[in-house]
Design a protein around this motif. Structure first.
Motif, PDB file in Angstrom:
ATOM      1  N   PHE A 419       0.827  -1.206   0.000  1.00 21.57           N
ATOM      2  CA  PHE A 419       0.000   0.000   0.000  1.00 21.57           C
ATOM      3  C   PHE A 419       0.863   1.258   0.000  1.00 21.57           C
ATOM      4  O   PHE A 419       2.036   1.220   0.381  1.00 21.57           O
ATOM      5  N   THR A 420       0.259   2.363  -0.399  1.00 13.29           N
ATOM      6  CA  THR A 420       0.993   3.623  -0.476  1.00 13.29           C
ATOM      7  C   THR A 420       1.227   4.255   0.885  1.00 13.29           C
ATOM      8  O   THR A 420       2.052   5.165   1.009  1.00 13.29           O
ATOM      9  N   LYS A 421       0.521   3.791   1.915  1.00 10.58           N
ATOM     10  CA  LYS A 421       0.652   4.369   3.252  1.00 10.58           C
ATOM     11  C   LYS A 421       0.289   3.295   4.275  1.00 10.58           C
ATOM     12  O   LYS A 421      -0.285   2.257   3.921  1.00 10.58           O
ATOM     13  N   PRO A 422       0.584   3.483   5.550  1.00 13.50           N
ATOM     14  CA  PRO A 422       0.195   2.502   6.568  1.00 13.50           C
ATOM     15  C   PRO A 422      -1.330   2.351   6.618  1.00 13.50           C
ATOM     16  O   PRO A 422      -2.071   3.328   6.549  1.00 13.50           O
ATOM     17  N   MET A 423      -1.756   1.098   6.756  1.00 18.62           N
ATOM     18  CA  MET A 423      -3.180   0.788   6.768  1.00 18.62           C
ATOM     19  C   MET A 423      -3.607   0.290   8.147  1.00 18.62           C
ATOM     20  O   MET A 423      -2.783  -0.133   8.970  1.00 18.62           O
ATOM     21  N   ASP A 424      -4.903   0.322   8.389  1.00 16.49           N
ATOM     22  CA  ASP A 424      -5.458  -0.192   9.634  1.00 16.49           C
ATOM     23  C   ASP A 424      -5.271  -1.707   9.682  1.00 16.49           C
ATOM     24  O   ASP A 424      -5.766  -2.432   8.804  1.00 16.49           O
ATOM     25  N   ARG A 425      -4.566  -2.200  10.673  1.00 13.17           N
ATOM     26  CA  ARG A 425      -4.210  -3.615  10.725  1.00 13.17           C
ATOM     27  C   ARG A 425      -5.446  -4.505  10.878  1.00 13.17           C
ATOM     28  O   ARG A 425      -5.501  -5.610  10.312  1.00 13.17           O
ATOM     29  N   ASP A 426      -6.425  -4.056  11.629  1.00 10.67           N
ATOM     30  CA  ASP A 426      -7.632  -4.870  11.811  1.00 10.67           C
ATOM     31  C   ASP A 426      -8.336  -5.096  10.468  1.00 10.67           C
ATOM     32  O   ASP A 426      -8.804  -6.208  10.177  1.00 10.67           O
ATOM     33  N   SER A 427      -8.408  -4.045   9.646  1.00  7.10           N
ATOM     34  CA  SER A 427      -9.066  -4.217   8.349  1.00  7.10           C
ATOM     35  C   SER A 427      -8.247  -5.116   7.426  1.00  7.10           C
ATOM     36  O   SER A 427      -8.815  -5.892   6.645  1.00  7.10           O
ATOM     37  N   LEU A 428      -6.925  -5.066   7.537  1.00  3.00           N
ATOM     38  CA  LEU A 428      -6.087  -5.944   6.716  1.00  3.00           C
ATOM     39  C   LEU A 428      -6.234  -7.404   7.129  1.00  3.00           C
ATOM     40  O   LEU A 428      -6.134  -8.312   6.292  1.00  3.00           O
ATOM     41  N   GLN A 429      -6.464  -7.646   8.391  1.00  2.00           N
ATOM     42  CA  GLN A 429      -6.549  -9.012   8.896  1.00  2.00           C
ATOM     43  C   GLN A 429      -7.947  -9.617   8.775  1.00  2.00           C
ATOM     44  O   GLN A 429      -8.125 -10.813   9.029  1.00  2.00           O
ATOM     45  N   ASP A 430      -8.915  -8.829   8.348  1.00  4.57           N
ATOM     46  CA  ASP A 430     -10.304  -9.287   8.232  1.00  4.57           C
ATOM     47  C   ASP A 430     -10.530  -9.905   6.854  1.00  4.57           C
ATOM     48  O   ASP A 430     -10.426  -9.230   5.836  1.00  4.57           O
ATOM     49  N   ALA A 431     -10.847 -11.183   6.803  1.00  5.83           N
ATOM     50  CA  ALA A 431     -11.073 -11.867   5.523  1.00  5.83           C
ATOM     51  C   ALA A 431     -12.226 -11.253   4.745  1.00  5.83           C
ATOM     52  O   ALA A 431     -12.259 -11.314   3.509  1.00  5.83           O
ATOM     53  N   ASP A 432     -13.168 -10.655   5.451  1.00  2.12           N
ATOM     54  CA  ASP A 432     -14.311 -10.043   4.768  1.00  2.12           C
ATOM     55  C   ASP A 432     -13.941  -8.748   4.050  1.00  2.12           C
ATOM     56  O   ASP A 432     -14.773  -8.187   3.328  1.00  2.12           O
ATOM     57  N   GLN A 453     -14.982 -19.500 -17.655  1.00  2.00           N
ATOM     58  CA  GLN A 453     -14.487 -20.351 -16.566  1.00  2.00           C
ATOM     59  C   GLN A 453     -14.273 -19.540 -15.284  1.00  2.00           C
ATOM     60  O   GLN A 453     -13.305 -19.744 -14.538  1.00  2.00           O
ATOM     61  N   ASP A 454     -15.202 -18.589 -15.029  1.00  2.00           N
ATOM     62  CA  ASP A 454     -15.070 -17.722 -13.867  1.00  2.00           C
ATOM     63  C   ASP A 454     -15.378 -18.498 -12.580  1.00  2.00           C
ATOM     64  O   ASP A 454     -16.206 -19.396 -12.559  1.00  2.00           O
ATOM     65  N   ARG A 455     -14.706 -18.096 -11.529  1.00  2.00           N
ATOM     66  CA  ARG A 455     -14.844 -18.787 -10.249  1.00  2.00           C
ATOM     67  C   ARG A 455     -14.472 -17.844  -9.108  1.00  2.00           C
ATOM     68  O   ARG A 455     -13.451 -17.145  -9.178  1.00  2.00           O
ATOM     69  N   VAL A 456     -15.317 -17.800  -8.093  1.00  2.00           N
ATOM     70  CA  VAL A 456     -14.996 -17.040  -6.876  1.00  2.00           C
ATOM     71  C   VAL A 456     -14.059 -17.882  -6.026  1.00  2.00           C
ATOM     72  O   VAL A 456     -14.330 -19.063  -5.767  1.00  2.00           O
ATOM     73  N   LEU A 457     -12.945 -17.301  -5.588  1.00  2.00           N
ATOM     74  CA  LEU A 457     -11.899 -18.035  -4.890  1.00  2.00           C
ATOM     75  C   LEU A 457     -11.946 -17.765  -3.388  1.00  2.00           C
ATOM     76  O   LEU A 457     -12.471 -16.740  -2.935  1.00  2.00           O
ATOM     77  N   ASN A 458     -11.397 -18.687  -2.638  1.00  2.00           N
ATOM     78  CA  ASN A 458     -11.248 -18.497  -1.200  1.00  2.00           C
ATOM     79  C   ASN A 458     -10.045 -17.601  -0.931  1.00  2.00           C
ATOM     80  O   ASN A 458      -8.973 -17.793  -1.507  1.00  2.00           O
ATOM     81  N   VAL A 459     -10.204 -16.627  -0.068  1.00  2.00           N
ATOM     82  CA  VAL A 459      -9.111 -15.707   0.249  1.00  2.00           C
ATOM     83  C   VAL A 459      -9.015 -15.550   1.763  1.00  2.00           C
ATOM     84  O   VAL A 459     -10.021 -15.398   2.455  1.00  2.00           O
ATOM     85  N   LYS A 460      -7.762 -15.602   2.243  1.00  2.00           N
ATOM     86  CA  LYS A 460      -7.525 -15.499   3.681  1.00  2.00           C
ATOM     87  C   LYS A 460      -6.251 -14.697   3.924  1.00  2.00           C
ATOM     88  O   LYS A 460      -5.183 -15.048   3.405  1.00  2.00           O
ATOM     89  N   PRO A 461      -6.335 -13.588   4.683  1.00  2.00           N
ATOM     90  CA  PRO A 461      -5.109 -12.861   5.044  1.00  2.00           C
ATOM     91  C   PRO A 461      -4.299 -13.677   6.051  1.00  2.00           C
ATOM     92  O   PRO A 461      -4.847 -14.142   7.050  1.00  2.00           O
ATOM     93  N   VAL A 462      -3.023 -13.862   5.761  1.00  2.00           N
ATOM     94  CA  VAL A 462      -2.214 -14.717   6.632  1.00  2.00           C
ATOM     95  C   VAL A 462      -1.040 -13.983   7.267  1.00  2.00           C
ATOM     96  O   VAL A 462      -0.427 -14.512   8.198  1.00  2.00           O
TER      97      VAL A 462
END
Length: 515
Positions: A419-432, A453-462
């Motif tokens: 990111f171009t600047k520091p971000m809110d960590r809680d929002s970065l860690q939220d999978a939603d 062949q479109d498909r919604v993928l699973n995403v998880k911040p780790v």
């Protein structure tokens, strides 16, 4: 056609932010527009002299106060006063004339180079009066049958001092035009010589065909490493707009360019069959000479007609995207942004919305000495958004830092966002905060392609970096040769502000190996 509700929500989330928000960070200054249209404008446009239609088809810096523009009429003009804000006293001076549809302009070695329809020309001022005294043919040797679509673009300079140009395909030659064409005996395609090819002129003036498969390659430019890229526009054989790395012996997608494959000097040999109607990953397996684009621009989401390629070489003078590419967009009168990386020796990367709301179709870009970007406009009679048919504008960074995804990098199990600047960590860690959709295209002789062949993928911040500037996302499954469309509407900076543009589109040609 009916879409699942999840896909509909995904598309809605991908809509770009309003231009008013972008204007807080990148301001548009209008320099020149048709004189007849100035009365209805709220912006401070400077009219061009009577009778001068400033349909900008090429643009380059002259010095620290002037730029030069080529125009559709076949002239080159010097403009002074273009850095003034507002530009209330722009001066116009004609440098050259009687050119045949120049679609590029470059100052190089104290002269000006432009590609006309049939040659690369050097324009030189021998007596210092700012008028070209000498028009010299630098290179020629490609076919011109008379078809209207046989545009020629360039030149642009690579990191090794070579000049590059690109040649349009002629769309459907008639019988009289075919007599001036060449044909490959195996495939039977017929085109003017080297039509649909990328060409290189070395410092000695030697013209060489390099790579093939272009439809309408109206933009080209080098990246920070000095490698050359071009953009193509959706049409037959071209699924959607795209950015390609030009290098020797590579075929991209438009099959009719193979008409010149058997000609002396061709870097392509032995292609005797072209797949048609297959999903891109399968087509690439069937045709080893064909290489995918470094970046796809999903249709309408990221424009409808890509044009010029410009490296931000400002080292921060134009904001936080130094070293990235800006890509012109014709139909939507906008500019997009591209981050590239090399994975397994091949370029790939992500495209992002950057700035909408330009006055007309964006055809040419060049960077001023102060980092600002001059934007040459002309819709050439085709439809585009905007308030003018042509003109010249300048894009200036206000100094305010936008909250943006600066980079999107591939990892063995997903992507890393910077990111171009520091971000809110809680929002970065939220999978939603995130959603990711992947899709590919159909390689076919028909016009364009839907996303397939479109498909919604699973995403998880780790993993989130300590400074809040990076987040690593685990994405399942990653799919090679698919576009991975990211939306991050839930991400916030430390002041609670959302991303200016929450969407990005990564073309994943190679998945990085695990360490």
């Amino acid at each position: 056609m009916k879409f699942p509700i999840t896909l509909l929500l995904f598309v809605l989330a991908a809509l770009p932010c309003a231009a008013a928000d972008e204007a807080d960070y990148y301001r548009i200054i209008s320099i020149s527009t048709p004189k007849a249209q100035t009365a209805s404008r709220s912006q401070n446009w400077k009219p061009a002299p009577d009778g001068l239609a400033l349909e900008v088809s090429g643009i380059t810096r002259v010095d620290d106060s002037r730029i030069a523009v080529a125009i559709r009429k076949g002239e080159v003009w010097f403009l002074d006063g273009v850095y003034d804000d507002p530009p209330s006293n722009v001066q116009y001076h004609r440098f050259a004339s009687a050119l045949h549809e120049p679609l590029g302009l470059l100052k190089h070695n104290d002269a000006y180079y432009c590609v006309q329809r049939s040659e690369l020309t050097r324009l030189a001022d021998l007596d210092g009066d700012d008028v070209a005294d000498e028009y010299l043919t630098v290179a020629k040797g490609w076919g011109v049958t008379g078809h209207y679509h046989e545009y020629a673009y360039g030149p642009k300079l690579d990191g090794q001092g070579n000049l590059w140009l690109t040649l349009n395909i002629g769309l459907g030659l008639n019988k009289s035009q075919q007599q001036y064409a060449v044909s490959d005996p195996k495939l039977g395609y017929r085109q003017g010589l080297w039509r649909g090819w990328g060409m290189m002129v070395d410092p000695t003036g030697k013209l060489s065909p390099v790579c093939a498969g272009m439809r309408s390659p109206s933009g080209l430019g080098a990246n920070a490493a000095g490698d050359m890229f071009y953009t193509d526009q959706q049409g037959n054989w071209v699924a959607t707009n795209s950015l390609h790395h030009m290098r020797s012996g590579v075929f991209f997608h438009h099959a009719e360019a193979l008409a010149s494959m058997s000609q002396p000097g061709s870097t392509l040999k032995g292609i005797d069959q072209v797949p048609d109607g297959l999903a891109l990953p399968e087509a690439l397996q069937r045709m080893p000479a064909m290489k995918p684009p470094a970046v796809w621009f999903p249709y309408k989401k990221m424009g409808q007609s890509t044009t010029d390629v410009m490296l931000d070489a400002s080292e921060g003078g134009f904001g936080p995207f130094a070293g990235q590419l800006l890509i012109g967009e014709f139909t939507q009168a906008s500019i997009n942004r591209v981050f590239l990386e090399k994975v397994g020796g091949e370029y790939q990367g992500a495209c992002f919305p950057f700035r909408r709301g330009l006055g007309s179709a964006v055809l040419r870009l060049t960077q001023g000495h102060d980092g600002s970007v001059f934007v040459g406009l002309t819709n050439r009679g085709w439809s585009s958004l905007g308030e003018a048919s042509y003109g010249l504008q300048r894009l200036v960074w206000t100094g305010k830092m936008p909250t943006e995804i600066q980079e999107m990098r591939a990892t063995p199990d997903g992507f890393e966002l910077v990111f171009t600047k520091p971000m809110d960590r809680d929002s970065l860690q939220d999978a939603d905060s995130y959603s990711i959709l992947s899709y590919t295209y159909r390689y076919q002789s028909g016009y364009g392609s839907d996303e397939i062949q479109d498909r919604v993928l699973n995403v998880k911040p780790v993993e989130v970096s300590a400074d809040g500037r990076r987040v690593r996302l685990k994405v399942d499954p990653l799919r090679r040769y698919f576009v991975h469309e990211l939306n991050a509407p839930g991400v916030r900076d430390t002041e609670g502000q959302p991303l200016l543009h929450s969407n990005a589109y990564y073309t994943l040609n190679r998945i990085p190996a695990k360490n």
